[in-house]
Design a protein around this motif. Structure first.
Motif, mmCIF file in Angstrom:
data_model
loop_
_atom_site.group_PDB
_atom_site.id
_atom_site.type_symbol
_atom_site.label_atom_id
_atom_site.label_comp_id
_atom_site.label_asym_id
_atom_site.label_seq_id
_atom_site.Cartn_x
_atom_site.Cartn_y
_atom_site.Cartn_z
ATOM 1 N N LEU A 11 41.032 30.602 37.534
ATOM 2 C CA LEU A 11 42.002 31.216 38.651
ATOM 3 C C LEU A 11 41.155 31.851 39.759
ATOM 4 C CD1 LEU A 11 44.878 31.558 39.880
ATOM 5 C CD2 LEU A 11 44.838 33.702 38.502
ATOM 6 N N ASP A 12 40.790 33.126 39.320
ATOM 7 C CA ASP A 12 39.985 33.781 40.395
ATOM 8 C C ASP A 12 38.503 33.129 40.952
ATOM 9 O OD1 ASP A 12 41.868 36.113 39.934
ATOM 10 O OD2 ASP A 12 40.576 36.442 38.280
ATOM 11 N N GLY A 13 38.865 32.811 42.014
ATOM 12 C CA GLY A 13 37.700 32.332 42.980
ATOM 13 C C GLY A 13 37.557 30.765 42.805
ATOM 14 N N LYS A 46 31.743 38.201 37.440
ATOM 15 C CA LYS A 46 32.761 37.108 37.375
ATOM 16 C C LYS A 46 33.018 36.421 35.823
ATOM 17 C CE LYS A 46 32.225 35.832 42.243
ATOM 18 N NZ LYS A 46 31.636 35.099 43.174
ATOM 19 N N GLY A 47 34.567 36.273 35.636
ATOM 20 C CA GLY A 47 34.920 35.516 34.294
ATOM 21 C C GLY A 47 34.793 36.433 33.291
ATOM 22 N N VAL A 48 34.314 37.688 33.352
ATOM 23 C CA VAL A 48 34.225 38.797 32.318
ATOM 24 C C VAL A 48 35.557 39.417 32.333
ATOM 25 C CG1 VAL A 48 32.845 40.599 31.434
ATOM 26 C CG2 VAL A 48 31.915 38.652 32.537
ATOM 27 N N GLU A 78 42.405 52.311 36.345
ATOM 28 C CA GLU A 78 42.189 52.888 37.859
ATOM 29 C C GLU A 78 41.850 51.778 38.627
ATOM 30 O OE1 GLU A 78 39.657 56.224 39.178
ATOM 31 O OE2 GLU A 78 40.425 57.172 37.706
ATOM 32 N N LYS A 79 40.783 51.035 38.014
ATOM 33 C CA LYS A 79 40.419 49.806 38.691
ATOM 34 C C LYS A 79 41.642 48.815 39.007
ATOM 35 C CE LYS A 79 38.865 45.228 38.763
ATOM 36 N NZ LYS A 79 39.502 44.037 38.121
ATOM 37 N N ASN A 80 42.396 48.496 37.822
ATOM 38 C CA ASN A 80 43.503 47.665 37.699
ATOM 39 C C ASN A 80 44.281 47.943 38.882
ATOM 40 O OD1 ASN A 80 44.489 45.353 36.793
ATOM 41 N ND2 ASN A 80 46.191 46.372 36.011
ATOM 42 N N LYS A 81 44.704 49.026 38.913
ATOM 43 C CA LYS A 81 45.642 49.586 40.018
ATOM 44 C C LYS A 81 45.177 49.330 41.505
ATOM 45 C CE LYS A 81 47.874 53.655 38.153
ATOM 46 N NZ LYS A 81 47.493 55.044 37.661
ATOM 47 N N ALA A 82 43.875 49.562 41.631
ATOM 48 C CA ALA A 82 43.140 49.125 43.059
ATOM 49 C C ALA A 82 43.640 47.736 43.053
ATOM 50 C CB ALA A 82 41.968 49.575 43.177
ATOM 51 N N TYR A 83 43.128 46.800 42.073
ATOM 52 C CA TYR A 83 43.205 45.442 42.219
ATOM 53 C C TYR A 83 44.360 44.836 42.476
ATOM 54 C CZ TYR A 83 43.001 40.450 40.733
ATOM 55 O OH TYR A 83 43.089 39.164 40.721
ATOM 56 N N VAL A 84 45.661 45.540 41.681
ATOM 57 C CA VAL A 84 46.989 45.031 41.566
ATOM 58 C C VAL A 84 47.444 45.420 43.386
ATOM 59 C CG1 VAL A 84 49.277 45.615 40.976
ATOM 60 C CG2 VAL A 84 47.627 45.219 39.536
ATOM 61 N N SER A 117 42.429 31.555 32.608
ATOM 62 C CA SER A 117 41.730 32.606 33.344
ATOM 63 C C SER A 117 41.686 33.649 32.188
ATOM 64 C CB SER A 117 42.793 33.242 34.414
ATOM 65 O OG SER A 117 42.398 34.206 34.996
ATOM 66 N N ALA A 118 40.602 34.637 32.708
ATOM 67 C CA ALA A 118 40.405 35.901 31.734
ATOM 68 C C ALA A 118 41.563 37.033 32.206
ATOM 69 C CB ALA A 118 39.158 36.252 32.021
ATOM 70 N N SER A 119 42.078 36.729 33.307
ATOM 71 C CA SER A 119 42.727 37.937 33.857
ATOM 72 C C SER A 119 44.044 37.962 33.215
ATOM 73 C CB SER A 119 43.089 37.595 35.330
ATOM 74 O OG SER A 119 43.633 38.668 36.088
HETATM 75 C C1 BG6 Z 1 38.556 37.046 35.737
HETATM 76 C C2 BG6 Z 1 37.846 37.533 36.833
HETATM 77 O O1 BG6 Z 1 39.310 35.785 35.950
HETATM 78 O O2 BG6 Z 1 39.452 37.950 35.165
HETATM 79 C C3 BG6 Z 1 36.924 39.008 36.393
HETATM 80 O O3 BG6 Z 1 36.719 36.584 37.216
HETATM 81 C C4 BG6 Z 1 38.045 39.837 35.792
HETATM 82 O O4 BG6 Z 1 36.528 39.541 37.563
HETATM 83 C C5 BG6 Z 1 38.655 39.277 34.586
HETATM 84 O O5 BG6 Z 1 37.466 41.268 35.320
HETATM 85 C C6 BG6 Z 1 39.936 40.204 34.186
HETATM 86 O O6 BG6 Z 1 40.688 40.402 35.183
HETATM 87 P P1 BG6 Z 1 42.047 41.475 34.814
HETATM 88 O O7 BG6 Z 1 43.018 40.728 35.956
HETATM 89 O O8 BG6 Z 1 42.664 41.344 33.436
HETATM 90 O O9 BG6 Z 1 41.495 42.806 35.164
#
Ligand code: BG6
Ligand code: MG
Length: 224
Positions: A11-13, A46-48, A78-84, A117-119
């Motif tokens: 997904l991401d990228g 990325k992907g992690v 905290e990081k996730n809040k900024a991301y969301v 996706s790992a997200s």
């Molecule tokens: C991946 C991203 O798709 O998802 C990573 O490339 C990210 O950068 C990972 O850390 C986890 O995402 P999330 O949204 O669960 O924090």
């Protein structure tokens, strides 16, 4: 003509530029922690997974042993809040070039579409992009034992479809993702720079250059 049975997308990228949002959100946290990092270090994130990325950042900043597990969870939140917050601004306009037409042609050809996706925010992002209906199977990142470069998430989608790995094509923008696809024994499409996609079977500089025909013709060369 012989065709692959599934396209499995990161997904991401790949589908949208949220890789940039992850980078920005980690940078904000990094600043607060006194850990500065650049784009080339970001490539290794990325992907992690979220916690995996935090560990890498702390190690990079020589702070691996500074925080308790509880504090690390708080930092990741905290990081996730900024991301969301950043992805809350995403709209249908943010699907990367050519992706919609590729999804549509896969649909027309009856080729299955998966998301690997790992997200943990993947469902929210594809909903914001208005593309959830294209996907026949979406991996749930919270249920995948080992994150990329392990093959687990791609294998989860493949098993969801009941196909062989050689019938599936994976698409990734990260080195860890290409390694995951290859570890799953699938054909790997890389989006981005060659130096950051080692082992990919075909590479496009960006999604605009990726077409169904170019991917499938290259995939066909590896079929007997
Ligand atoms: C991946 C991203 O798709 O998802 C990573 O490339 C990210 O950068 C990972 O850390 C986890 O995402 P999330 O949204 O669960 O924090
Ligand atoms: Mg990615």
């Amino acid at each position: 003509m012989l065709l692959p049975k599934a396209f499995i997308f990161d997904l991401d990228g790949v589908i949208t530029d949220t890789a940039e949002c992850h980078f920005m959100a980690w940078r904000i946290l990094g600043e607060a922690l006194g850990i500065d990092f650049d784009r080339s270090f970001n490539e290794t994130l990325k992907g992690v997974s979220r916690m995996g990325s935090l560990e890498r950042i702390l190690t990079y900043g020589n702070k691996a042993d500074v925080y308790t597990n509880e504090e690390k969870v708080r930092l990741a939140n905290e990081k996730n809040k900024a991301y969301v917050d950043l992805v809350s601004k995403i709209t249908k306009e943010d699907v990367l070039p050519n992706i919609l037409s590729l999804l549509q042609s896969l649909r027309n050809k009856n080729i299955k579409i998966g998301l690997a996706s790992a997200s943990e925010n993947a469902f929210e992002v594809i909903d914001r992009l208005g593309i959830r209906h294209y996907f026949d199977y979406i991996a749930d990142a919270t249920k995948i034992p080992n994150s990329k470069p392990a093959p687990d998430v791609f294998l989860d989608v493949m098993h969801g479809f009941g196909f062989e790995s050689t019938e599936c094509i994976g698409i990734e923008d990260a080195q860890a993702g290409i390694e995951a696809i290859k570890a799953a024994n699938m054909f790997a499409v890389g989006i981005g720079k060659k130096s950051e996609l080692i082992g990919a079977d075909i590479i496009f500089e960006n999604t605009e250059k990726m077409t169904f025909d170019l991917v499938v013709n290259q995939w066909l060369k590896g079929q007997n």
